[in-house]
Enzyme design. Sequence first.
Site, PDB file in Angstrom:
ATOM      1  N   ASN A   7       0.866  -1.179   0.000  1.00 34.65           N
ATOM      2  CA  ASN A   7       0.000   0.000   0.000  1.00 34.65           C
ATOM      3  C   ASN A   7       0.905   1.232   0.000  1.00 34.65           C
ATOM      4  O   ASN A   7       1.451   1.609   1.037  1.00 34.65           O
ATOM      5  CB  ASN A   7      -0.893  -0.023   1.247  1.00 34.65           C
ATOM      6  CG  ASN A   7      -1.900   1.111   1.254  1.00 34.65           C
ATOM      7  OD1 ASN A   7      -1.855   1.988   0.387  1.00 34.65           O
ATOM      8  ND2 ASN A   7      -2.793   1.105   2.221  1.00 34.65           N
ATOM      9  N   LYS A  14       3.546   0.824   2.873  1.00 34.14           N
ATOM     10  CA  LYS A  14       3.279  -0.243   3.852  1.00 34.14           C
ATOM     11  C   LYS A  14       3.367  -1.579   3.130  1.00 34.14           C
ATOM     12  O   LYS A  14       2.947  -1.676   1.968  1.00 34.14           O
ATOM     13  CB  LYS A  14       1.868  -0.097   4.430  1.00 34.14           C
ATOM     14  CG  LYS A  14       1.694   1.137   5.277  1.00 34.14           C
ATOM     15  CD  LYS A  14       0.351   1.079   5.993  1.00 34.14           C
ATOM     16  CE  LYS A  14       0.031   2.435   6.575  1.00 34.14           C
ATOM     17  NZ  LYS A  14      -1.299   2.912   6.303  1.00 34.14           N
ATOM     18  N   ARG A  87      -2.277  -2.078  -3.723  1.00 34.53           N
ATOM     19  CA  ARG A  87      -3.563  -1.419  -3.535  1.00 34.53           C
ATOM     20  C   ARG A  87      -3.600  -0.178  -4.422  1.00 34.53           C
ATOM     21  O   ARG A  87      -2.650   0.615  -4.428  1.00 34.53           O
ATOM     22  CB  ARG A  87      -3.701  -0.996  -2.077  1.00 34.53           C
ATOM     23  CG  ARG A  87      -4.943  -0.213  -1.844  1.00 34.53           C
ATOM     24  CD  ARG A  87      -4.899   0.530  -0.545  1.00 34.53           C
ATOM     25  NE  ARG A  87      -6.162   1.186  -0.331  1.00 34.53           N
ATOM     26  CZ  ARG A  87      -6.314   2.282   0.397  1.00 34.53           C
ATOM     27  NH1 ARG A  87      -5.275   2.818   0.994  1.00 34.53           N
ATOM     28  NH2 ARG A  87      -7.495   2.831   0.553  1.00 34.53           N
ATOM     29  N   HIS A 176     -13.215   1.486  -0.192  1.00 34.67           N
ATOM     30  CA  HIS A 176     -13.158   0.374   0.767  1.00 34.67           C
ATOM     31  C   HIS A 176     -13.673  -0.939   0.170  1.00 34.67           C
ATOM     32  O   HIS A 176     -14.074  -1.848   0.896  1.00 34.67           O
ATOM     33  CB  HIS A 176     -14.013   0.652   2.035  1.00 34.67           C
ATOM     34  CG  HIS A 176     -13.520   1.773   2.886  1.00 34.67           C
ATOM     35  ND1 HIS A 176     -14.371   2.609   3.576  1.00 34.67           N
ATOM     36  CD2 HIS A 176     -12.271   2.178   3.177  1.00 34.67           C
ATOM     37  CE1 HIS A 176     -13.653   3.499   4.248  1.00 34.67           C
ATOM     38  NE2 HIS A 176     -12.366   3.268   4.020  1.00 34.67           N
ATOM     39  N   HIS A 202     -17.992  -0.682   7.274  1.00 31.94           N
ATOM     40  CA  HIS A 202     -16.546  -0.475   7.496  1.00 31.94           C
ATOM     41  C   HIS A 202     -16.428   0.887   8.172  1.00 31.94           C
ATOM     42  O   HIS A 202     -16.534   1.929   7.533  1.00 31.94           O
ATOM     43  CB  HIS A 202     -15.810  -0.488   6.150  1.00 31.94           C
ATOM     44  CG  HIS A 202     -14.344  -0.191   6.275  1.00 31.94           C
ATOM     45  ND1 HIS A 202     -13.364  -1.124   6.008  1.00 31.94           N
ATOM     46  CD2 HIS A 202     -13.686   0.936   6.641  1.00 31.94           C
ATOM     47  CE1 HIS A 202     -12.172  -0.597   6.217  1.00 31.94           C
ATOM     48  NE2 HIS A 202     -12.343   0.666   6.596  1.00 31.94           N
ATOM     49  N   ILE A 203     -16.277   0.871   9.503  1.00 35.08           N
ATOM     50  CA  ILE A 203     -16.191   2.160  10.200  1.00 35.08           C
ATOM     51  C   ILE A 203     -14.871   2.276  10.966  1.00 35.08           C
ATOM     52  O   ILE A 203     -14.705   1.727  12.046  1.00 35.08           O
ATOM     53  CB  ILE A 203     -17.444   2.441  11.079  1.00 35.08           C
ATOM     54  CG1 ILE A 203     -17.833   1.248  11.944  1.00 35.08           C
ATOM     55  CG2 ILE A 203     -18.617   2.826  10.217  1.00 35.08           C
ATOM     56  CD1 ILE A 203     -18.990   1.564  12.904  1.00 35.08           C
ATOM     57  N   GLY A 204     -13.961   2.970  10.319  1.00 30.49           N
ATOM     58  CA  GLY A 204     -12.677   3.302  10.927  1.00 30.49           C
ATOM     59  C   GLY A 204     -12.550   4.808  10.868  1.00 30.49           C
ATOM     60  O   GLY A 204     -13.561   5.514  10.970  1.00 30.49           O
ATOM     61  N   GLY A 206     -11.815   6.458   8.193  1.00 28.48           N
ATOM     62  CA  GLY A 206     -12.728   6.607   7.059  1.00 28.48           C
ATOM     63  C   GLY A 206     -13.854   5.607   7.265  1.00 28.48           C
ATOM     64  O   GLY A 206     -13.661   4.613   7.970  1.00 28.48           O
ATOM     65  N   ARG A 235     -13.959  13.655   8.170  1.00 27.63           N
ATOM     66  CA  ARG A 235     -14.775  13.998   6.997  1.00 27.63           C
ATOM     67  C   ARG A 235     -16.230  14.170   7.398  1.00 27.63           C
ATOM     68  O   ARG A 235     -16.738  13.411   8.228  1.00 27.63           O
ATOM     69  CB  ARG A 235     -14.678  12.912   5.918  1.00 27.63           C
ATOM     70  CG  ARG A 235     -13.310  12.761   5.316  1.00 27.63           C
ATOM     71  CD  ARG A 235     -13.361  11.796   4.130  1.00 27.63           C
ATOM     72  NE  ARG A 235     -12.039  11.346   3.766  1.00 27.63           N
ATOM     73  CZ  ARG A 235     -11.661  10.059   3.747  1.00 27.63           C
ATOM     74  NH1 ARG A 235     -12.520   9.106   4.067  1.00 27.63           N
ATOM     75  NH2 ARG A 235     -10.446   9.739   3.404  1.00 27.63           N
ATOM     76  N   ASP A 277     -10.334  10.919  16.994  1.00 26.94           N
ATOM     77  CA  ASP A 277     -10.096   9.539  17.416  1.00 26.94           C
ATOM     78  C   ASP A 277     -11.232   9.063  18.328  1.00 26.94           C
ATOM     79  O   ASP A 277     -11.527   9.696  19.343  1.00 26.94           O
ATOM     80  CB  ASP A 277      -8.754   9.473  18.158  1.00 26.94           C
ATOM     81  CG  ASP A 277      -8.282   8.046  18.326  1.00 26.94           C
ATOM     82  OD1 ASP A 277      -8.979   7.268  19.019  1.00 26.94           O
ATOM     83  OD2 ASP A 277      -7.228   7.715  17.773  1.00 26.94           O
ATOM     84  N   GLY A 325     -11.453  -0.119  12.536  1.00 26.40           N
ATOM     85  CA  GLY A 325     -11.072   0.303  13.893  1.00 26.40           C
ATOM     86  C   GLY A 325     -12.231   0.514  14.857  1.00 26.40           C
ATOM     87  O   GLY A 325     -12.241  -0.038  15.966  1.00 26.40           O
ATOM     88  N   GLU A 328     -14.758  -2.718  14.887  1.00 34.64           N
ATOM     89  CA  GLU A 328     -14.210  -3.896  15.577  1.00 34.64           C
ATOM     90  C   GLU A 328     -14.054  -3.668  17.074  1.00 34.64           C
ATOM     91  O   GLU A 328     -14.059  -4.618  17.852  1.00 34.64           O
ATOM     92  CB  GLU A 328     -12.831  -4.252  14.989  1.00 34.64           C
ATOM     93  CG  GLU A 328     -12.923  -4.798  13.575  1.00 34.64           C
ATOM     94  CD  GLU A 328     -11.573  -4.817  12.856  1.00 34.64           C
ATOM     95  OE1 GLU A 328     -10.535  -4.942  13.524  1.00 34.64           O
ATOM     96  OE2 GLU A 328     -11.570  -4.698  11.621  1.00 34.64           O
ATOM     97  N   GLU A 378      -7.542  -6.227   4.523  1.00 34.74           N
ATOM     98  CA  GLU A 378      -7.399  -5.832   3.118  1.00 34.74           C
ATOM     99  C   GLU A 378      -6.100  -6.384   2.517  1.00 34.74           C
ATOM    100  O   GLU A 378      -6.054  -6.731   1.336  1.00 34.74           O
ATOM    101  CB  GLU A 378      -7.429  -4.302   3.008  1.00 34.74           C
ATOM    102  CG  GLU A 378      -8.832  -3.761   3.229  1.00 34.74           C
ATOM    103  CD  GLU A 378      -8.877  -2.306   3.651  1.00 34.74           C
ATOM    104  OE1 GLU A 378      -8.496  -2.018   4.805  1.00 34.74           O
ATOM    105  OE2 GLU A 378      -9.299  -1.470   2.840  1.00 34.74           O
TER     106      GLU A 378
HETATM  107  P1  AMP Z   1      -8.958   2.499  11.243  1.00 29.90           P
HETATM  108  O1  AMP Z   1      -9.028   3.682  10.308  1.00 29.90           O
HETATM  109  O2  AMP Z   1      -9.712   1.306  10.753  1.00 29.90           O
HETATM  110  O3  AMP Z   1      -7.555   2.192  11.677  1.00 29.90           O
HETATM  111  O4  AMP Z   1      -9.720   2.951  12.588  1.00 29.90           O
HETATM  112  C1  AMP Z   1      -9.275   4.020  13.367  1.00 29.90           C
HETATM  113  C2  AMP Z   1     -10.371   4.367  14.364  1.00 29.90           C
HETATM  114  O5  AMP Z   1     -10.623   3.232  15.211  1.00 29.90           O
HETATM  115  C3  AMP Z   1      -9.987   5.529  15.284  1.00 29.90           C
HETATM  116  O6  AMP Z   1     -11.092   6.408  15.419  1.00 29.90           O
HETATM  117  C4  AMP Z   1      -9.733   4.825  16.596  1.00 29.90           C
HETATM  118  O7  AMP Z   1     -10.006   5.650  17.672  1.00 29.90           O
HETATM  119  C5  AMP Z   1     -10.746   3.688  16.541  1.00 29.90           C
HETATM  120  N1  AMP Z   1     -10.423   2.682  17.531  1.00 29.90           N
HETATM  121  C6  AMP Z   1      -9.355   1.871  17.597  1.00 29.90           C
HETATM  122  N2  AMP Z   1      -9.363   1.145  18.744  1.00 29.90           N
HETATM  123  C7  AMP Z   1     -10.472   1.506  19.430  1.00 29.90           C
HETATM  124  C8  AMP Z   1     -11.059   1.134  20.667  1.00 29.90           C
HETATM  125  N3  AMP Z   1     -10.505   0.221  21.435  1.00 29.90           N
HETATM  126  N4  AMP Z   1     -12.226   1.728  21.036  1.00 29.90           N
HETATM  127  C9  AMP Z   1     -12.813   2.659  20.240  1.00 29.90           C
HETATM  128  N5  AMP Z   1     -12.305   3.059  19.074  1.00 29.90           N
HETATM  129  C10 AMP Z   1     -11.158   2.494  18.657  1.00 29.90           C
END
Ligand code: AMP
Length: 391
Positions: A7, A14, A87, A176, A202-204, A206, A235, A277, A325, A328, A378
């Site tokens: 990536n 990465k 990617r 995604h 898919h909630i991270g 992004g 965003r 975060d 993130g 999960e 991914e």
């Molecule tokens: P990603 O983009 O998939 O790496 O997800 C990042 C997001 O996941 C950030 O907002 C992190 O704060 C959140 N995240 C990671 N670990 C935790 C956790 N244990 N509890 C709540 N949010 C988390």
Amino acid sequence: MKILSINAGSSSLKFSLINMENESVIANGVFERIGIDGQYTIKFNGEKYTEEVTLKDHNDAVNILLEKLINLNIVKSLDEIDGVGHRVVQGKDLFDKSVIVDDEVMKKLDSIKHFAPLHNPANMLGIEAFKKALPNVPNTVVFDTAFHQTMSKETFLYPVPYDWYQKYGIRKYGAHGTSHRYINETMTKILNTNKFKLISCHIGNGASITAIKDGKCVDTSMGFTPLAGVMMGTRSGDVDPSILPPVMEAENKNIDQIINDLNKHSGILGLSGISSDMRDLTEAYNKSDEKAILTMRKYARRITDYIAQYYVLLGGADAIVFTAGIGENSFIVRKLVCDNLKCLGVELDDDKNSNCHGQAKISTKNSKVQVYVIPTDEELMIARDTLELIK
Ligand code: AMP
């Protein structure tokens, strides 16, 4: 068989080296600050190796990576690398699946690079660097957008003048896709059928929600760019574009600056004023911070809006999956979302939800829709596609 999953970003690269016999990660890491100064981190055998090195460009990063694979005894010879999967963020409507890289593919990638100016040119630098460093090893490209190419015209068109689509390619492309496809493959194994209706969340940092029927994407929440859809870390997701002119005038901003505000200073960060975060937001939420409560509820609400929309579009749902993130790890977000869905017969098992680590079913036996948490992968998906293509 060993596959490198790559990536490449504008200043980073990465990698994961994956043993495809058992789909395990042999080593992974990141080369950062490419073009600035440079450093790498490689994780292998429970050890972490970090060093500052000069990385003038992506070629330097790839050459040092290959050198380290040998020096750290990760592989005995570079001949052990059977393929390199890259990617690529945007494939537009030119790519509906992963492909082996050849001159024609590079030409096509070049013709669409302005559709993802921050990502595609960087992805291409990674490909060029591997073509140079390992000329006999096949490269493949795996697109974030390819999975969404099954959307119908009725779905992917915006209700704007039709010639914007014809002349400028203005339409929904989504993102995604590799993650949503991985979730679909995993659910196919869990449910032991490929005929099901799935809403993949898919909630991270992004975030995108995708409606999948019998393995095919029917709709997805991101649009022409990843700015659309649900609210995210920084965003905004969908907003009325008419909010822009008054703010631009009042704050003396141009269109790039205001779009930057929607991309970088909105979402969880913008609304809460606390952080982008979810961990920071959760801490404030647990202390009953008013802004944190408002933001968390709005966040859950935006996800619910899309799940509800896709539930109707699919004519029901067999499963809802949370991944990435936040999906999960945040039992609070999952709970807020699922509580909003009670009228659809979604029933969360609170114990399973709170104590979930890794893959788990978190709905009750009586729930009308099964709810799962599935960690996305991914890199593995890129490696699987690469293996399939080079076989
Ligand atoms: P990603 O983009 O998939 O790496 O997800 C990042 C997001 O996941 C950030 O907002 C992190 O704060 C959140 N995240 C990671 N670990 C935790 C956790 N244990 N509890 C709540 N949010 C988390």
